[in-house]
Design a protein around this motif. Sequence first.
Motif, PDB file in Angstrom:
ATOM      1  N   GLN A   1     -12.883  13.075 -11.859  1.00 42.32           N
ATOM      2  CA  GLN A   1     -13.840  14.177 -11.701  1.00 42.32           C
ATOM      3  C   GLN A   1     -14.412  14.272 -10.295  1.00 42.32           C
ATOM      4  O   GLN A   1     -15.568  14.645 -10.112  1.00 42.32           O
ATOM      5  CB  GLN A   1     -15.011  14.019 -12.704  1.00 42.32           C
ATOM      6  N   ARG A   2     -13.631  13.893  -9.315  1.00 46.21           N
ATOM      7  CA  ARG A   2     -14.128  13.996  -7.935  1.00 46.21           C
ATOM      8  C   ARG A   2     -14.087  15.443  -7.475  1.00 46.21           C
ATOM      9  O   ARG A   2     -13.176  16.194  -7.847  1.00 46.21           O
ATOM     10  CB  ARG A   2     -13.279  13.116  -7.021  1.00 46.21           C
ATOM     11  N   LYS A   3     -15.041  15.831  -6.656  1.00 44.11           N
ATOM     12  CA  LYS A   3     -15.157  17.236  -6.260  1.00 44.11           C
ATOM     13  C   LYS A   3     -15.067  17.432  -4.747  1.00 44.11           C
ATOM     14  O   LYS A   3     -14.774  18.518  -4.246  1.00 44.11           O
ATOM     15  CB  LYS A   3     -16.497  17.801  -6.740  1.00 44.11           C
ATOM     16  N   HIS A   4     -15.378  16.375  -3.989  1.00 42.06           N
ATOM     17  CA  HIS A   4     -15.422  16.532  -2.529  1.00 42.06           C
ATOM     18  C   HIS A   4     -14.479  15.516  -1.910  1.00 42.06           C
ATOM     19  O   HIS A   4     -14.877  14.425  -1.520  1.00 42.06           O
ATOM     20  CB  HIS A   4     -16.846  16.343  -2.030  1.00 42.06           C
ATOM     21  N   ILE A   5     -13.247  15.918  -1.867  1.00 47.56           N
ATOM     22  CA  ILE A   5     -12.202  14.960  -1.496  1.00 47.56           C
ATOM     23  C   ILE A   5     -11.753  15.186  -0.061  1.00 47.56           C
ATOM     24  O   ILE A   5     -11.339  16.291   0.318  1.00 47.56           O
ATOM     25  CB  ILE A   5     -10.993  15.092  -2.440  1.00 47.56           C
ATOM     26  N   LEU A   6     -11.841  14.136   0.715  1.00 53.43           N
ATOM     27  CA  LEU A   6     -11.441  14.199   2.122  1.00 53.43           C
ATOM     28  C   LEU A   6     -10.034  13.635   2.281  1.00 53.43           C
ATOM     29  O   LEU A   6      -9.701  12.607   1.682  1.00 53.43           O
ATOM     30  CB  LEU A   6     -12.417  13.369   2.970  1.00 53.43           C
ATOM     31  N   LEU A   7      -9.212  14.284   3.099  1.00 45.48           N
ATOM     32  CA  LEU A   7      -7.926  13.702   3.457  1.00 45.48           C
ATOM     33  C   LEU A   7      -8.005  13.221   4.907  1.00 45.48           C
ATOM     34  O   LEU A   7      -8.407  13.977   5.781  1.00 45.48           O
ATOM     35  CB  LEU A   7      -6.794  14.713   3.309  1.00 45.48           C
TER      36      LEU A   7
ATOM     37  N   ASN B   1     -21.195  14.376   5.980  1.00 44.61           N
ATOM     38  CA  ASN B   1     -20.822  14.983   4.703  1.00 44.61           C
ATOM     39  C   ASN B   1     -21.047  14.006   3.557  1.00 44.61           C
ATOM     40  O   ASN B   1     -20.104  13.532   2.921  1.00 44.61           O
ATOM     41  CB  ASN B   1     -19.347  15.406   4.743  1.00 44.61           C
ATOM     42  N   PRO B   2     -22.302  13.716   3.296  1.00 37.96           N
ATOM     43  CA  PRO B   2     -22.624  12.659   2.331  1.00 37.96           C
ATOM     44  C   PRO B   2     -22.179  13.004   0.908  1.00 37.96           C
ATOM     45  O   PRO B   2     -22.153  12.127   0.055  1.00 37.96           O
ATOM     46  CB  PRO B   2     -24.157  12.561   2.418  1.00 37.96           C
ATOM     47  N   GLU B   3     -21.823  14.257   0.683  1.00 36.61           N
ATOM     48  CA  GLU B   3     -21.370  14.631  -0.657  1.00 36.61           C
ATOM     49  C   GLU B   3     -19.948  14.140  -0.940  1.00 36.61           C
ATOM     50  O   GLU B   3     -19.500  14.168  -2.087  1.00 36.61           O
ATOM     51  CB  GLU B   3     -21.450  16.161  -0.826  1.00 36.61           C
ATOM     52  N   THR B   4     -19.259  13.688   0.098  1.00 37.75           N
ATOM     53  CA  THR B   4     -17.883  13.213  -0.073  1.00 37.75           C
ATOM     54  C   THR B   4     -17.813  12.134  -1.154  1.00 37.75           C
ATOM     55  O   THR B   4     -18.512  11.130  -1.068  1.00 37.75           O
ATOM     56  CB  THR B   4     -17.346  12.644   1.253  1.00 37.75           C
ATOM     57  N   ASP B   5     -16.962  12.351  -2.148  1.00 36.41           N
ATOM     58  CA  ASP B   5     -16.894  11.364  -3.224  1.00 36.41           C
ATOM     59  C   ASP B   5     -15.491  10.784  -3.423  1.00 36.41           C
ATOM     60  O   ASP B   5     -15.246  10.040  -4.363  1.00 36.41           O
ATOM     61  CB  ASP B   5     -17.431  11.952  -4.533  1.00 36.41           C
ATOM     62  N   ALA B   6     -14.572  11.170  -2.542  1.00 38.49           N
ATOM     63  CA  ALA B   6     -13.241  10.565  -2.613  1.00 38.49           C
ATOM     64  C   ALA B   6     -12.523  10.768  -1.284  1.00 38.49           C
ATOM     65  O   ALA B   6     -12.763  11.741  -0.566  1.00 38.49           O
ATOM     66  CB  ALA B   6     -12.427  11.174  -3.744  1.00 38.49           C
ATOM     67  N   ILE B   7     -11.654   9.837  -0.979  1.00 40.74           N
ATOM     68  CA  ILE B   7     -10.882   9.911   0.261  1.00 40.74           C
ATOM     69  C   ILE B   7      -9.423   9.622  -0.043  1.00 40.74           C
ATOM     70  O   ILE B   7      -9.105   8.674  -0.764  1.00 40.74           O
ATOM     71  CB  ILE B   7     -11.389   8.889   1.298  1.00 40.74           C
ATOM     72  N   VAL B   8      -8.557  10.464   0.489  1.00 43.06           N
ATOM     73  CA  VAL B   8      -7.126  10.194   0.410  1.00 43.06           C
ATOM     74  C   VAL B   8      -6.627   9.962   1.823  1.00 43.06           C
ATOM     75  O   VAL B   8      -6.818  10.801   2.698  1.00 43.06           O
ATOM     76  CB  VAL B   8      -6.361  11.393  -0.195  1.00 43.06           C
ATOM     77  N   SER B   9      -6.010   8.814   2.029  1.00 40.33           N
ATOM     78  CA  SER B   9      -5.395   8.553   3.337  1.00 40.33           C
ATOM     79  C   SER B   9      -3.886   8.626   3.172  1.00 40.33           C
ATOM     80  O   SER B   9      -3.339   8.129   2.191  1.00 40.33           O
ATOM     81  CB  SER B   9      -5.796   7.171   3.839  1.00 40.33           C
ATOM     82  N   ILE B  10      -3.231   9.255   4.130  1.00 37.79           N
ATOM     83  CA  ILE B  10      -1.779   9.407   3.971  1.00 37.79           C
ATOM     84  C   ILE B  10      -0.987   8.483   4.881  1.00 37.79           C
ATOM     85  O   ILE B  10       0.201   8.681   5.103  1.00 37.79           O
ATOM     86  CB  ILE B  10      -1.346  10.866   4.196  1.00 37.79           C
ATOM     87  N   ASP B  11      -1.658   7.465   5.413  1.00 40.30           N
ATOM     88  CA  ASP B  11      -0.929   6.453   6.193  1.00 40.30           C
ATOM     89  C   ASP B  11      -1.425   5.080   5.769  1.00 40.30           C
ATOM     90  O   ASP B  11      -2.245   4.967   4.869  1.00 40.30           O
ATOM     91  CB  ASP B  11      -1.149   6.693   7.686  1.00 40.30           C
ATOM     92  N   HIS B  12      -0.930   4.030   6.421  1.00 39.01           N
ATOM     93  CA  HIS B  12      -1.271   2.695   5.937  1.00 39.01           C
ATOM     94  C   HIS B  12      -2.449   2.074   6.676  1.00 39.01           C
ATOM     95  O   HIS B  12      -2.781   0.920   6.457  1.00 39.01           O
ATOM     96  CB  HIS B  12      -0.059   1.775   6.032  1.00 39.01           C
ATOM     97  N   ILE B  13      -3.073   2.845   7.545  1.00 42.95           N
ATOM     98  CA  ILE B  13      -4.183   2.314   8.332  1.00 42.95           C
ATOM     99  C   ILE B  13      -5.515   2.925   7.922  1.00 42.95           C
ATOM    100  O   ILE B  13      -6.470   2.220   7.606  1.00 42.95           O
ATOM    101  CB  ILE B  13      -3.986   2.639   9.837  1.00 42.95           C
ATOM    102  N   THR B  14      -5.552   4.257   7.916  1.00 40.12           N
ATOM    103  CA  THR B  14      -6.852   4.916   7.825  1.00 40.12           C
ATOM    104  C   THR B  14      -7.512   4.740   6.460  1.00 40.12           C
ATOM    105  O   THR B  14      -8.729   4.867   6.350  1.00 40.12           O
ATOM    106  CB  THR B  14      -6.724   6.419   8.155  1.00 40.12           C
ATOM    107  N   GLY B  15      -6.737   4.414   5.445  1.00 40.60           N
ATOM    108  CA  GLY B  15      -7.324   4.167   4.139  1.00 40.60           C
ATOM    109  C   GLY B  15      -8.229   2.948   4.165  1.00 40.60           C
ATOM    110  O   GLY B  15      -9.357   2.963   3.661  1.00 40.60           O
ATOM    111  N   ILE B  16      -7.720   1.883   4.766  1.00 41.52           N
ATOM    112  CA  ILE B  16      -8.522   0.659   4.845  1.00 41.52           C
ATOM    113  C   ILE B  16      -9.743   0.874   5.726  1.00 41.52           C
ATOM    114  O   ILE B  16     -10.853   0.432   5.413  1.00 41.52           O
ATOM    115  CB  ILE B  16      -7.644  -0.505   5.368  1.00 41.52           C
TER     116      ILE B  16
END
Lengths: 332, 332
Positions: free
Chosen positions: B181-187, B237-252
């Motif tokens: 149920q995440r609504k504010h997803i950052l890539l 953007n404190p409303e951010t409730d999820a993050i998707v990283s598409i590489d192997h660095i920025t997720g961590i």
Amino acid sequence: MTTLKELAKLLNISVSTVSKALNDSHEISATTKRRVNELAEKLNYKPNRIAQQLKSNTTKTIGVILPTVTNPFFAEVLHGIETNATKNKYDIIVCLSDESLTKEQRSLELLSNGSVDGFIIAVARESQVLEQTAHINTVINNKIPVLMFDRVVNEITCDKVVVDDFQSVFEATEYLIKTEQRKHILLVSNIEELSVGKLRIKGYQKSIEDANLKSNVLKLSKVDDVEKHIYNYLQDNPETDAIVSIDHITGIIAINMAKKTGKNIPKDISVIGFGYEHTQLLSSPKISIVHQKAYEIGEMSVKLLIDNLKSEDHKVKTIVVPSELKLGESTK
Amino acid sequence: MTTLKELAKLLNISVSTVSKALNDSHEISATTKRRVNELAEKLNYKPNRIAQQLKSNTTKTIGVILPTVTNPFFAEVLHGIETNATKNKYDIIVCLSDESLTKEQRSLELLSNGSVDGFIIAVARESQVLEQTAHINTVINNKIPVLMFDRVVNEITCDKVVVDDFQSVFEATEYLIKTEQRKHILLVSNIEELSVGKLRIKGYQKSIEDANLKSNVLKLSKVDDVEKHIYNYLQDNPETDAIVSIDHITGIIAINMAKKTGKNIPKDISVIGFGYEHTQLLSSPKISIVHQKAYEIGEMSVKLLIDNLKSEDHKVKTIVVPSELKLGESTK
DNA sequence: TTGTAGGCGTTATCAA
DNA sequence: TTGATAACGCCTACAA
């Protein structure tokens, strides 16, 4: 693929004339050279490498045998090897032993049939632990030059490129003691059974002894849940004020775990790990590291091996590539 | 190195008899075979590989051209390639393009002289950005089979092994939306200029659109201080409730930064990154990842290329290796 | 059952 | 200045 024979036929001259023309021999007239080169260009002629190798009895190829390439240290060494080999017009054939003695033996054996002019090798964990290294001597006795790096077998006489394992950890520990006044320093390791691991631990212990402190070594290589072990240790030993990791994994885990126990880094606990290029990106605060010059190790290895291949009376050398203490944000 | 000729001389028989004896030809008598084999064993005879290659006009060697090997994805692909090549009695010659068009061209050119039977290649970032790929077609036109993986050029007709870039990120995003149920997803991305990066971003956007959410893409590949950019974004953007990283660095990094802003993972923010074997070890909590089957990609690449090398009428294929969403502790 | 000869593509020596 | 020949090490069709 176009061959000399084909060119010769098309030009109505002999193969040897074509060969000489392409090699810009002084025996050949300018006009013939021109004619030959033009046609060769047009047909995209390239001398067949295999034939040249057979003729010259040299492959200009180096066999590179690595335990793994997912470990960033070996990846970066490979980078150094590849770059420097290419620069010297050598190709590299890469074999991965997967830390297995058998695979290492097989690779060495298979490539010892004229496929390569020499080897660069870091011995597998298993070979080192079992102290089985006769296969390497076999190669050397067959007059194929071998260069060993990093994981080195003392009993074997050949060129070596190593890191200052003892010294670098000695200095890192000393830094924590002398500059940061740390008194309760933990060493964590997942490579204590390797030659390099042993040396690094000794460096730590020497420094600890010199300062009359207590040695605390957490060996993790046979352990499932590294995080938990480190976390528990820190809970049980809250006086711990510094951590030295001698590999590229446990240092970052230690930072994460120290934070989890509520400690501030570097105020409460300093952490120094091992690492290479991108390691520092992956921790927050950025981990201070003993930076092994992996690329340079690869470069030096190629240089030394090619020296050996080219000179008749090569004398065996061991080169130490000094590491560098790269302070990040996990130390004061 | 011992040769057939030497064996023949020592045994006072002809070279061809020796050759046949060693190849266990039915033409040769048992006694002769025994004599030959014994001596060969004793002198550690191995057929010269180069001569065999010249004779058979085939090298049993694959040229592998990678952008880099310090990126764990390519390291693991290489692992898969090496293992499967060895299993099929092929060697690999490895060249690193360092993401450079020129180095890539040179490597292909240099190995196109009979050194290898075929190529496995992931094109350099520069080649892909500049859309310069004629050198690859040159090789193919020279009848040397080429297999491309991961970073693929659509305009080139050859075998391909790719990841389900679009689909995997689509599903990861969908998971965050539907299950969590995440609504504010950052890539976040540091590879948006690569073909694979573009596809992954499209997968994210499709999923976001389907759910009528707002797309937020943070492109970082030309940025110095990735940590700071992510941190600032999260602050702003404190409303951010999820993050998707598409590489192997920025997720961590995103995990570390989210923690730094005081958020709890996964309670306040979920994070899904890309990763391979050891990536999960390096973050706390353990990062949830889209696990690309890098090893399998390497394996498949070798399989497909060897198929091509062996069969006369090989028809071009593209194989998609599906990724797997591996939930760790950074999602609920 | 063993041997001779030729060829893979290149280079080097020697002869023309 | 050009060409014929042999050789690198191996394999194989063919001859003995």
